[in-house]
Design a protein around this motif. Structure first.
Motif, PDB file in Angstrom:
ATOM      1  N   PRO A 247      15.866 -54.228 -34.140  1.00 30.73           N
ATOM      2  CA  PRO A 247      14.432 -54.085 -35.084  1.00 30.73           C
ATOM      3  C   PRO A 247      13.919 -52.534 -35.549  1.00 30.73           C
ATOM      4  CG  PRO A 247      13.936 -55.096 -33.080  1.00 30.73           C
ATOM      5  CD  PRO A 247      15.422 -55.216 -32.573  1.00 30.73           C
ATOM      6  N   GLN A 248      13.929 -52.070 -34.186  1.00 29.16           N
ATOM      7  CA  GLN A 248      13.585 -50.098 -34.591  1.00 29.16           C
ATOM      8  C   GLN A 248      15.033 -49.646 -35.590  1.00 29.16           C
ATOM      9  OE1 GLN A 248      12.496 -49.314 -30.445  1.00 29.16           O
ATOM     10  NE2 GLN A 248      10.421 -48.722 -31.949  1.00 29.16           N
ATOM     11  N   VAL A 249      16.051 -49.294 -34.834  1.00 37.43           N
ATOM     12  CA  VAL A 249      17.000 -48.950 -35.099  1.00 37.43           C
ATOM     13  C   VAL A 249      17.377 -50.087 -36.277  1.00 37.43           C
ATOM     14  CG1 VAL A 249      18.904 -48.788 -35.074  1.00 37.43           C
ATOM     15  CG2 VAL A 249      18.390 -48.836 -33.333  1.00 37.43           C
TER      16      VAL A 249
ATOM     17  N   ALA B 202       6.708 -53.095 -40.522  1.00 39.18           N
ATOM     18  CA  ALA B 202       6.370 -54.675 -39.085  1.00 39.18           C
ATOM     19  C   ALA B 202       7.988 -54.533 -37.777  1.00 39.18           C
ATOM     20  CB  ALA B 202       6.496 -55.973 -39.740  1.00 39.18           C
ATOM     21  N   PHE B 203       8.967 -54.214 -38.524  1.00 43.79           N
ATOM     22  CA  PHE B 203      10.053 -54.227 -37.314  1.00 43.79           C
ATOM     23  C   PHE B 203       9.932 -53.299 -36.885  1.00 43.79           C
ATOM     24  CE2 PHE B 203      13.982 -57.438 -38.647  1.00 43.79           C
ATOM     25  CZ  PHE B 203      13.417 -57.538 -39.399  1.00 43.79           C
ATOM     26  N   LEU B 204       9.997 -52.425 -37.305  1.00 38.77           N
ATOM     27  CA  LEU B 204       9.106 -50.783 -37.277  1.00 38.77           C
ATOM     28  C   LEU B 204       8.785 -50.909 -35.318  1.00 38.77           C
ATOM     29  CD1 LEU B 204      10.826 -48.347 -35.790  1.00 38.77           C
ATOM     30  CD2 LEU B 204       9.214 -47.285 -37.631  1.00 38.77           C
TER      31      LEU B 204
ATOM     32  N   SER C  17      10.064 -57.177 -29.729  1.00 40.55           N
ATOM     33  CA  SER C  17      10.978 -57.636 -29.943  1.00 40.55           C
ATOM     34  C   SER C  17      11.487 -58.482 -29.995  1.00 40.55           C
ATOM     35  CB  SER C  17      11.396 -55.517 -28.898  1.00 40.55           C
ATOM     36  OG  SER C  17      13.254 -56.115 -29.417  1.00 40.55           O
ATOM     37  N   ARG C  18      11.658 -59.449 -28.997  1.00 41.79           N
ATOM     38  CA  ARG C  18      12.598 -60.251 -28.244  1.00 41.79           C
ATOM     39  C   ARG C  18      11.791 -61.961 -29.302  1.00 41.79           C
ATOM     40  NH1 ARG C  18      11.196 -60.256 -23.215  1.00 41.79           N
ATOM     41  NH2 ARG C  18       9.334 -61.697 -22.847  1.00 41.79           N
ATOM     42  N   ALA C  19      10.317 -61.512 -29.104  1.00 43.54           N
ATOM     43  CA  ALA C  19      10.701 -62.200 -30.728  1.00 43.54           C
ATOM     44  C   ALA C  19      10.718 -62.522 -32.355  1.00 43.54           C
ATOM     45  CB  ALA C  19       8.548 -62.757 -30.880  1.00 43.54           C
ATOM     46  N   LEU C  20      10.796 -61.656 -32.154  1.00 44.92           N
ATOM     47  CA  LEU C  20      11.774 -60.867 -33.530  1.00 44.92           C
ATOM     48  C   LEU C  20      12.901 -61.055 -33.295  1.00 44.92           C
ATOM     49  CD1 LEU C  20      10.965 -60.047 -35.878  1.00 44.92           C
ATOM     50  CD2 LEU C  20      10.859 -57.168 -35.282  1.00 44.92           C
ATOM     51  N   SER C  21      13.301 -60.681 -32.415  1.00 42.13           N
ATOM     52  CA  SER C  21      15.014 -60.756 -32.739  1.00 42.13           C
ATOM     53  C   SER C  21      15.836 -61.783 -31.150  1.00 42.13           C
ATOM     54  CB  SER C  21      15.454 -59.961 -31.492  1.00 42.13           C
ATOM     55  OG  SER C  21      15.425 -59.884 -29.995  1.00 42.13           O
TER      56      SER C  21
END
Length: 335
Positions: free
Chosen positions: A269-271, A304-306, A315-319
C-alpha cells in the motif's frame, strides 16, 4: 516487478491518472462511448498486461517486509497517525464537497446544477455534509447522505456518473464503519476486523473509479482522449518519439487501470500510494484548482494507504496478506 510499475508511472504521468478529461476537454458531450474500441489489439494487450502485473505483485508483496518503507525515517513516523486516518479522510472529502458546492458543482467539477434558486437548493445538503465532515460531527449521518446521492447523480449526469464517482461511496462506507470520535479529538480505534471491512469498501470505491475512468475516457473513448491531447499537446510526453495521441491514450489508460487494480489489491500500500501520487500531482500546475479540488478525495485515499501501510497489523488488514515481519527477515539475513 516494482520496476515495471515505476515504468508505467513514468511513461503515463503525462495524463493525470484519475483526472476526469470531461473537466477540461472542450464540449465533452460530443464524445460518446465506443465500446467496440475496447477490442482494439493495443487495448486488449494493455488490459492483459496490467492484470498480470497486479496478480504477480501479490506473491511478491507477501515475501517483502511490512511496512515496506520502514527503512525511510519519515515513513516510520507515520504509524502515529494511524488512529487519525478516518479524520483525515473525512477532512479531505469534506473540503472537496464544501468548495465544490460554492462552485455550484455536485460531487464532481464537471457536474453543475442549473442556475437559479432551485439549483442552489440542491447544493445546500452537499455544503452541510461537507461542513459536518470537516468538523467531524455526525459523520455517520453525513456518510449515509453521500451514499443516497445516487438518484440525483443519475438525474444530472446519467448512470455513468455512479461508477466514475464510486470513490465517494467507498470513503463514505469507510467513515460509516469507522467514524472519527469527536470526544477523542477525532481519534479512532481501528480494530482489525472492522478495518478489514471498511478498507474493502474504500479500496473498491477508489479502484472502481480509476478503472471506470480508464475505460470511459480512454479505452472506450479514443476520440475524447485524442481531443484532450490535441487541446493540451504537452500531455503527450512520448510525442517527440513518434508516439501518436491514440497510442499514448492507451498507455495513459493502462496506468489508470493499473492503479485501480493495485488499489483494490491492497498489496504494497505504501509503494502504491507514493507511485500513484506522481501522476495525480504531475499536472496540477497545468490544470490548477479544478484538478486539485476534484482529486482531494483521492489524495485522502492515498494518504490513508500510506499511513495504514506503516504498521504491520493495519497493512495486513488493508491487503489481506500475511507478510514477513521485518525482524524475522533481519535475523534470516544474519544467519
Amino acid at each position: 516487478m516494482v520496476a515495471l510499475v515505476v515504468g508505467f508511472v513514468v511513461v503515463g504521468s503525462g495524463v493525470p491518472a484519475g483526472a476526469h478529461q470531461e473537466w477540461f476537454v472542450s464540449d465533452p458531450e460530443a464524445y460518446p462511448l465506443d465500446l467496440g474500441a475496447l477490442l482494439r489489439p493495443g487495448v486488449v494487450l494493455a488490459v492483459a498486461a496490467t492484470v498480470a502485473v497486479t496478480v504477480l505483485l501479490r506473491p511478491v508483496a507477501a515475501r517483502l517486509p511490512a511496512p515496506e518503507l520502514a527503512v525511510i525515517k519519515p515513513a516510520r513516523r507515520l504509524a502515529s497517525f494511524v488512529p487519525w486516518v478516518p479524520r483525515l479522510l473525512a477532512a479531505h472529502l469534506g473540503v472537496s464537497l464544501l468548495v465544490l458546492a460554492f462552485d455550484r458543482a455536485v460531487l464532481d467539477p464537471g457536474i453543475h446544477v442549473p442556475d437559479g434558486a432551485g439549483g442552489t437548493l440542491l447544493l445546500v445538503p452537499q455544503a452541510v455534509v461537507g461542513g459536518l465532515l470537516i468538523a467531524g460531527v455526525l459523520v455517520r449521518a453525513a456518510s449515509v447522505a453521500i451514499m443516497l446521492t445516487g438518484p440525483l447523480l443519475v438525474a444530472l449526469q446519467g448512470p455513468e456518473a455512479l461508477v466514475t464517482l464510486a470513490v465517494f461511496v467507498g470513503i463514505a462506507a469507510f467513515l460509516f464503519m469507522l467514524p472519527p470520535r469527536l470526544k477523542d479529538g477525532g481519534r479512532t480505534d481501528l480494530d482489525p476486523p472492522t478495518l478489514r471491512r471498511a478498507a474493502l469498501g474504500l479500496k473498491l470505491g477508489a479502484g472502481v473509479t480509476l478503472i471506470s475512468l480508464a475505460v470511459v475516457e480512454k479505452f472506450a473513448n479514443p476520440a475524447m482522449a485524442r481531443a484532450m491531447l490535441e487541446q493540451e499537446p504537452l500531455l503527450n510526453l512520448l510525442a517527440p518519439f513518434g508516439v501518436s495521441a491514440d497510442a499514448f491514450a492507451v498507455v495513459a489508460g493502462s496506468v489508470e487501470l493499473l492503479f485501480g487494480l493495485l488499489v483494490i489489491s491492497g498489496a504494497l500500500p505504501q509503494v502504491v500510494a507514493l507511485l500513484a501520487a506522481v501522476p495525480f500531482t504531475a499536472t496540477l500546475a497545468l490544470f490548477g484548482a479544478t484538478e486539485l479540488l476534484g482529486h482531494l478525495p483521492f489524495y485522502g485515499v492515498l494518504l490513508a494507504f500510506l499511513v495504514l501501510g506503516s504498521r504491520e497489523e493495519t497493512s495486513r488488514a488493508l491487503s489481506g496478506l500475511r507478510r514477513r515481519p521485518r525482524a524475522r527477515i533481519r535475523s534470516e539475513a544474519l544467519a
